[in-house]
Design a protein around this motif. Structure first.
Motif, PDB file in Angstrom:
ATOM      1  N   GLU A 116       0.832  -1.201   0.000  1.00  0.00           N
ATOM      2  CA  GLU A 116       0.000   0.000   0.000  1.00  0.00           C
ATOM      3  C   GLU A 116       0.869   1.255   0.000  1.00  0.00           C
ATOM      4  OE1 GLU A 116      -2.530  -0.396   3.423  1.00  0.00           O
ATOM      5  OE2 GLU A 116      -2.965  -2.485   2.888  1.00  0.00           O
TER       6      GLU A 116
ATOM      7  N   LEU B   4      -0.947   4.191  -2.432  1.00  0.00           N
ATOM      8  CA  LEU B   4      -2.222   4.398  -1.741  1.00  0.00           C
ATOM      9  C   LEU B   4      -2.059   5.154  -0.430  1.00  0.00           C
ATOM     10  CD1 LEU B   4      -5.275   3.878  -1.678  1.00  0.00           C
ATOM     11  CD2 LEU B   4      -4.792   1.704  -0.532  1.00  0.00           C
TER      12      LEU B   4
ATOM     13  N   GLY C 230      -4.309  -3.887   0.703  1.00  0.00           N
ATOM     14  CA  GLY C 230      -3.251  -4.272  -0.223  1.00  0.00           C
ATOM     15  C   GLY C 230      -3.264  -5.766  -0.506  1.00  0.00           C
TER      16      GLY C 230
ATOM     17  N   TYR D 209       2.580  -4.552  -4.371  1.00  0.00           N
ATOM     18  CA  TYR D 209       2.693  -3.118  -4.650  1.00  0.00           C
ATOM     19  C   TYR D 209       2.149  -2.777  -6.031  1.00  0.00           C
ATOM     20  CZ  TYR D 209       6.682  -3.263  -7.898  1.00  0.00           C
ATOM     21  OH  TYR D 209       7.484  -3.439  -8.992  1.00  0.00           O
TER      22      TYR D 209
ATOM     23  N   VAL E 219      -1.741  -2.657  -5.971  1.00  0.00           N
ATOM     24  CA  VAL E 219      -2.187  -1.368  -5.438  1.00  0.00           C
ATOM     25  C   VAL E 219      -1.957  -0.264  -6.470  1.00  0.00           C
ATOM     26  CG1 VAL E 219      -1.768   0.366  -3.655  1.00  0.00           C
ATOM     27  CG2 VAL E 219      -1.813  -2.058  -3.041  1.00  0.00           C
TER      28      VAL E 219
END
Length: 407
Positions: free
Chosen positions: A150, A155, A174, A212, A215
């Motif tokens: 995240e 995010l 996530g 990652y 996200v």
């Protein structure tokens, strides 16, 4: 309140899935396949199993979360530190249509269950690999939980208020987003395999999901805005930057309400419903690009109106004006809400001791092959004997493996 109907074969009936993983991303991915009929076998360590069994609120020593996260799955215990345990896992992997794993890259290869190793024996195999940073790159060997994904995926940077540090979403978003990408990837890979010869001759593949990147995939116009205009999206609290008005406001009885009046026609209806004829007729505010520079003024006006209303009166007024608005729900609100109830969003089940428990219903809703909860999360190793018997192990061999602590 919905009680699950008699079981019908789901959309994924006949698909065999092997789950090698713990906690959230991999298990959530496998959970969705199990909810729609796939035969999911979850491998757990004999000494305690998946740690999520002990997370958050417990009943009789087992997490309530477990009843949802592992519904419809079969649990087998295998000591993966023992070659006999790894051999059984390999056998299960070779029989599976889809293998889901969320270990660090390289772990399965050490166990002889890596993608290339399985592919050499079963070219039609599909392996979904969920990890913090993917199977390649300089960070691939680093530990990466959902919180890191995240943060790296962008995010966290945009979550919260501009004058405070970033905040987290209240759930493991996530991990869950990565799991959904895993499901999507598995379904596309399954479609390709079926189109190229099916289970016997079809082409399998590896689905490489980095937390990652999953996200990052949600981050809307983040990249082109920076690349083309040099704009770094920042934290804006409850507002939606560049789209006005869309924010969270507080009513006179202390409730929080989200009002999305950002369409041009919607904005005018909102202002008229609030009695702000002046703003409804302001030519500069007729379009979003004119409203953006005056967003603070608009938000102040909406908040001043909300402060004179109860949550019920505000919603009634806005609904009558056809303005999108909604109360921010807690789970208490959900459990009694007519929309949730009309959509059968709760299922009534029972634990093994007869205690009733409600679970969230399964989504998405399929008209012909809906998902169903056939059973709650299983006891640790509940299906070990049955699974081994299906692989050809007799009672004596199973007892010997248990005696040797392989199971």
């Amino acid at each position: 309140m919905m009680t699950a109907p008699p079981f019908k074969p789901g959309a994924l009936a006949g698909i065999k899935v092997l789950e090698l993983g713990t906690l959230i991303a991999g298990p959530f991915c496998a959970r969705m396949l199990a909810e729609f009929g796939a035969d999911v076998i979850k491998v757990e360590a004999p000494d305690g199993g998946d740690p999520i069994r002990q997370w958050r609120i417990l009943k009789d020593g087992t997490s309530l979360w477990w009843s949802v996260q592992s519904r419809n799955k079969k649990s087998i215990t295998l000591n993966m530190k023992d070659e006999r345990g790894r051999a059984i896992a390999r056998q299960l992997a070779l029989e599976a249509d889809i293998i889901i794993e969320n270990y660090r890259p390289g772990v399965l290869e050490k166990w002889g269950i890596g993608y290339e190793q399985i592919k050499a024996l079963n070219p039609a195999a599909i392996m979904v690999r969920l990890s913090g940073f993917g199977q390649t790159g300089p960070m691939k060997d680093q530990p990466g939980f959902g919180a890191i994904g995240e943060s790296m995926g962008g995010l966290r940077y945009v979550s919260g208020h501009p004058d405070r540090p970033p905040v987290r979403v209240g759930v493991s978003i996530g991990d869950s987003v990565a799991a959904l990408h895993g499901v999507i990837g598995a379904m596309m890979a399954l479609r390709h395999r079926d189109a190229t010869g099916g289970r016997v001759d079809g082409e399998g593949q590896m689905v490489d999901v980095a937390l990652y990147e999953a996200v990052f995939n949600l981050m809307e116009s983040l990249v082109p805005e920076f690349d083309h205009a040099g704009v770094v999206r920042e934290r804006t609290g409850g507002a939606l930057p560049g789209i006005v008005p869309s924010n969270t406001y507080t009513t006179g009885d202390g409730e929080n309400i989200v009002i999305a009046g950002n369409g041009d026609a919607i904005f005018k209806r909102l202002m008229l419903a609030m009695g702000r004829i002046d703003m409804a007729g302001d030519a500069q505010l007729a379009r979003n690009d004119g409203r953006v520079p005056r967003s603070a003024e608009i938000d102040d006006a909406i908040q001043a109106w909300c402060a004179t209303q109860s949550i019920a009166s505000a919603l009634a007024t806005l609904q009558a004006a056809d303005v999108p608005a909604g109360k921010i729900y807690s789970v208490r609100d959900m459990m009694s809400d007519p929309q949730f109830l009309a959509r059968d969003m709760f299922e009534q089940h029972h634990f093994s001791d007869g205690t009733p428990v409600k679970l969230p219903a399964i989504t998405p809703k399929l008209s012909a092959t809906p998902g169903q909860t056939r059973w709650l999360g299983p006891a640790l190793g509940e299906h070990t004997d049955d699974i081994l018997a299906s692989l050809g192990y007799d009672a004596e061999a199973i007892a010997a493996l248990r005696q040797a602590r392989v199971l």
